[in-house]
Design a protein around this motif. Sequence first.
Motif, PDB file in Angstrom:
ATOM      1  N   LYS A   1      44.725  18.005  46.922  1.00  0.00           N
ATOM      2  CA  LYS A   1      44.396  16.850  47.842  1.00  0.00           C
ATOM      3  C   LYS A   1      45.836  15.927  47.603  1.00  0.00           C
ATOM      4  CE  LYS A   1      41.135  14.885  49.248  1.00  0.00           C
ATOM      5  NZ  LYS A   1      39.727  14.096  49.396  1.00  0.00           N
TER       6      LYS A   1
ATOM      7  N   LYS B   1      48.668  14.807  49.877  1.00  0.00           N
ATOM      8  CA  LYS B   1      48.946  13.177  50.398  1.00  0.00           C
ATOM      9  C   LYS B   1      50.258  13.130  50.129  1.00  0.00           C
ATOM     10  CE  LYS B   1      47.320   9.166  51.037  1.00  0.00           C
ATOM     11  NZ  LYS B   1      46.821   8.797  52.155  1.00  0.00           N
TER      12      LYS B   1
ATOM     13  N   THR C   1      52.193  14.565  53.312  1.00  0.00           N
ATOM     14  CA  THR C   1      52.062  13.735  54.444  1.00  0.00           C
ATOM     15  C   THR C   1      52.932  12.101  54.201  1.00  0.00           C
ATOM     16  OG1 THR C   1      49.750  14.688  54.509  1.00  0.00           O
ATOM     17  CG2 THR C   1      50.235  12.470  55.781  1.00  0.00           C
ATOM     18  N   THR C   2      52.861  11.705  53.195  1.00  0.00           N
ATOM     19  CA  THR C   2      53.679  10.574  52.979  1.00  0.00           C
ATOM     20  C   THR C   2      54.844  10.616  53.102  1.00  0.00           C
ATOM     21  OG1 THR C   2      51.872   9.731  51.627  1.00  0.00           O
ATOM     22  CG2 THR C   2      53.888   8.492  51.586  1.00  0.00           C
TER      23      THR C   2
END
Length: 237
Positions: free
Chosen positions: A217, A221, A224-225
């Motif tokens: 996860k 993250k 994605t950032t």
Amino acid sequence: MKPKMILKLSIDFVMTVLLLVQMAFQVTGQEAHEWTGAGMFVLFLIHNILNINWYKNLLKGTYTAIRTFQTIINLLVLVTVIALAISGIIMSEYAFGFLSIKGGMAFARLLHLSAAYWAFVLMSMHLGLHWGMVITMFQKPMKRTPILTLPALVPMCIAIAIAVYGAWNFYKMNILSYMFLRSQFVFFDFEKNAFAVFAENTAMMGLWICAAYYAAKFLKKIHTTKKSIEAIEEKPK
């Protein structure tokens, strides 16, 4: 759900149960340990055949941090399971006793000892990498609840408790010493009841499931950032 997916999930579930059985040598004994190990290896081969496309795509596409992490875990699982199979066959007294292999026992014993605990950790992490799918399956029949509500907090607290108990047992049993062969003999408490043995092993499995799940996860993250920042930077000013 498609029949192939049902088959995959069924095999994965049985393999998970057999993994816990394999780690409970003091409960099962040598003969059952060998036969369940052989059965687990057969299921492992079927699992890989059903997921053959993963191997076909290894050299394709871009390797993000999460994909690299998953690939390393999967390949290490493959290596440790092969090591377990080879060493197990060499030492076998029942399932493969008919082969009458005499040489290499000392090396096979050490290889089996280390590979067994590495496989346990890595296979638990492999399960953790797919734990999101398990959570989704249970969430589909019910409405998604906000994080800070009792229905959401209860399973979260249970997961944390299992992971903490697993970490304690991992430390107490000195598992790292077996993984790195600092200790070359495993102490089995044959007086411990079966429930306690399986509870401890399940908790340790839960520890590594949680570790891999939240590591994945975190990496997703970050990815994605990073993509969001790149998209903003690419916009014409």
